[in-house]
Design a protein around this motif. Structure first.
Motif, PDB file in Angstrom:
ATOM      1  N   LYS A  73     -41.665 -20.939 -35.400  1.00 40.78           N
ATOM      2  CA  LYS A  73     -40.438 -21.559 -36.140  1.00 40.78           C
ATOM      3  C   LYS A  73     -40.115 -22.351 -35.398  1.00 40.78           C
ATOM      4  CE  LYS A  73     -39.525 -18.404 -40.504  1.00 40.78           C
ATOM      5  NZ  LYS A  73     -38.699 -17.713 -41.492  1.00 40.78           N
ATOM      6  N   LYS A  74     -39.770 -22.020 -33.694  1.00 43.39           N
ATOM      7  CA  LYS A  74     -39.408 -22.447 -32.872  1.00 43.39           C
ATOM      8  C   LYS A  74     -40.013 -23.298 -32.121  1.00 43.39           C
ATOM      9  CE  LYS A  74     -34.087 -21.658 -34.126  1.00 43.39           C
ATOM     10  NZ  LYS A  74     -34.068 -22.579 -34.275  1.00 43.39           N
ATOM     11  N   THR A  75     -39.630 -24.407 -31.579  1.00 40.15           N
ATOM     12  CA  THR A  75     -40.297 -25.410 -30.147  1.00 40.15           C
ATOM     13  C   THR A  75     -39.835 -25.425 -29.328  1.00 40.15           C
ATOM     14  OG1 THR A  75     -41.890 -26.137 -31.990  1.00 40.15           O
ATOM     15  CG2 THR A  75     -41.644 -26.732 -30.008  1.00 40.15           C
ATOM     16  N   TYR A  86     -41.586 -18.786 -30.154  1.00 40.34           N
ATOM     17  CA  TYR A  86     -41.752 -19.843 -30.593  1.00 40.34           C
ATOM     18  C   TYR A  86     -43.108 -20.050 -30.095  1.00 40.34           C
ATOM     19  CZ  TYR A  86     -40.384 -19.227 -25.240  1.00 40.34           C
ATOM     20  OH  TYR A  86     -40.408 -18.906 -24.126  1.00 40.34           O
ATOM     21  N   LYS A 131     -35.464 -28.524 -23.559  1.00 37.63           N
ATOM     22  CA  LYS A 131     -34.886 -28.394 -24.821  1.00 37.63           C
ATOM     23  C   LYS A 131     -35.229 -27.560 -26.151  1.00 37.63           C
ATOM     24  CE  LYS A 131     -33.678 -33.061 -23.855  1.00 37.63           C
ATOM     25  NZ  LYS A 131     -33.884 -34.726 -24.661  1.00 37.63           N
ATOM     26  N   MET A 132     -34.392 -26.471 -27.215  1.00 38.73           N
ATOM     27  CA  MET A 132     -34.472 -26.579 -28.227  1.00 38.73           C
ATOM     28  C   MET A 132     -34.157 -26.992 -29.549  1.00 38.73           C
ATOM     29  SD  MET A 132     -35.678 -22.524 -29.429  1.00 38.73           S
ATOM     30  CE  MET A 132     -37.279 -22.144 -28.132  1.00 38.73           C
ATOM     31  N   ASP A 133     -34.378 -27.419 -30.779  1.00 37.54           N
ATOM     32  CA  ASP A 133     -33.905 -28.242 -31.678  1.00 37.54           C
ATOM     33  C   ASP A 133     -33.337 -29.221 -30.967  1.00 37.54           C
ATOM     34  OD1 ASP A 133     -35.144 -26.198 -33.414  1.00 37.54           O
ATOM     35  OD2 ASP A 133     -33.131 -24.283 -33.194  1.00 37.54           O
ATOM     36  N   LYS A 143     -31.218 -29.219 -28.528  1.00 35.55           N
ATOM     37  CA  LYS A 143     -30.332 -28.838 -26.853  1.00 35.55           C
ATOM     38  C   LYS A 143     -30.934 -28.533 -25.457  1.00 35.55           C
ATOM     39  CE  LYS A 143     -27.506 -26.711 -30.739  1.00 35.55           C
ATOM     40  NZ  LYS A 143     -27.083 -25.446 -31.591  1.00 35.55           N
ATOM     41  N   VAL A 190     -29.684 -20.694 -28.260  1.00 39.73           N
ATOM     42  CA  VAL A 190     -30.484 -21.742 -28.432  1.00 39.73           C
ATOM     43  C   VAL A 190     -31.129 -21.305 -30.115  1.00 39.73           C
ATOM     44  CG1 VAL A 190     -32.025 -23.933 -28.738  1.00 39.73           C
ATOM     45  CG2 VAL A 190     -30.587 -23.161 -27.251  1.00 39.73           C
TER      46      VAL A 190
END
Length: 271
Positions: A94-96, A128, A240-242, A244, A268
């Motif tokens: 779900k995260k990158t 991620y 960076k993630m989202d 941030k 994060v």
């Protein structure tokens, strides 16, 4: 000797002298013609050389031509316009995590040597996905070519597989192969291929070698570099993630140890 014979001898001598003078005159004329012709050829040669030099000087460099290319050969395993979106990992993650790096960057090498294996494991585990954005600003600072050439070679590795890309990236940043920032060793294809021989999927891979030596992904590397320039990121490595930026606890520096990285990442992931 009779007066008649004396006059005849003098006349014969004068005739021989006239003939010799004419012969010498013809010889001198021929010599002058050769000198003139030689000079003309030399002038033309110089003019031609100058003209060639002017034409060559007016031609764009290899990287200028790549930057201006109308068509871009993008590596496999890429997405987006000109293939500049490089995302590695499990689709269901779900995260990158976005990572911005310049291949010649010594701080990037520090990060990869200390934290790279942790990132690779997280990506393999599906924690991620990893989005890679390559930069070439160190080349721009010292008129080098290594950042661009290494980025093009990374494209050739990505064309083989995402796994080959990650392993080759790690090898480029390794303590064994990563050069001092002032040494533009990545500008040499032979050195990039030497490093590739430590990656099983790339060792002896004729297609990979051809793509590196022919600069198949040079234009792609320049497009990727422009993607970095437009990102607003001002230094490498940047994580960076989202939206941030991940930093070490208590400062704005990138996390350069596993503990710093995991602490920054945890904040994060919870957000």
């Amino acid at each position: 000797m009779s007066k008649r014979n004396s006059q005849a001898n003098k006349a014969a001598a004068r005739e021989r002298l006239r003939i010799e003078r004419e012969r010498q005159a013809k010889k001198e004329k021929a010599r002058r013609q050769l000198v003139v012709a030689g000079t003309a050829v030399a002038v033309l040669a110089v003019a031609g050389g100058v003209g060639y030099a002017v034409v060559q000087a007016g031609k764009p460099s290899r990287w200028e031509a790549a930057a201006d290319a109308k068509t871009v050969a993008a590596p496999k395993n890429t997405e987006g316009q000109d293939g500049t979106t490089v995302v590695v990992g499990k689709p269901e993650a779900k995260k990158t995590l976005e990572i911005y790096e310049d291949s010649r960057c010594p701080v990037c090498a520090n990060f990869e040597q200390n934290v790279g294996a942790t990132v690779d494991k997280d990506v393999t585990d599906g924690k991620y996905k990893l989005r890679y954005v390559g930069a070439t600003f160190i080349d721009n600072a010292d008129q080098g070519e290594g950042s661009k050439n290494a980025l093009s070679a990374l494209g050739a590795a990505l064309d083989v597989s995402p796994e080959a890309f990650l392993k080759y990236k790690a090898a480029l940043y390794s303590t064994k192969f990563h050069p001092d920032e002032k040494q533009d060793k990545f500008a040499k294809d032979s050195y990039l291929l030497e490093i590739a021989d430590t990656v099983p999927a790339l060792k002896g891979n004729a297609e990979f070698r051809k793509n590196v030596e022919n600069g198949t992904f040079d234009a792609w590397a320049m497009k990727m570099s422009k993607t970095f320039d437009k990102s607003g990121v001002t230094g490498t490595p940047t994580l960076k993630m989202d939206g941030k930026t991940l930093t070490a606890e208590g400062n704005d520096n990138p996390p350069l140890t596993v503990d710093e990285f995991n602490t920054a990442l945890a904040k994060v992931l919870k957000g």
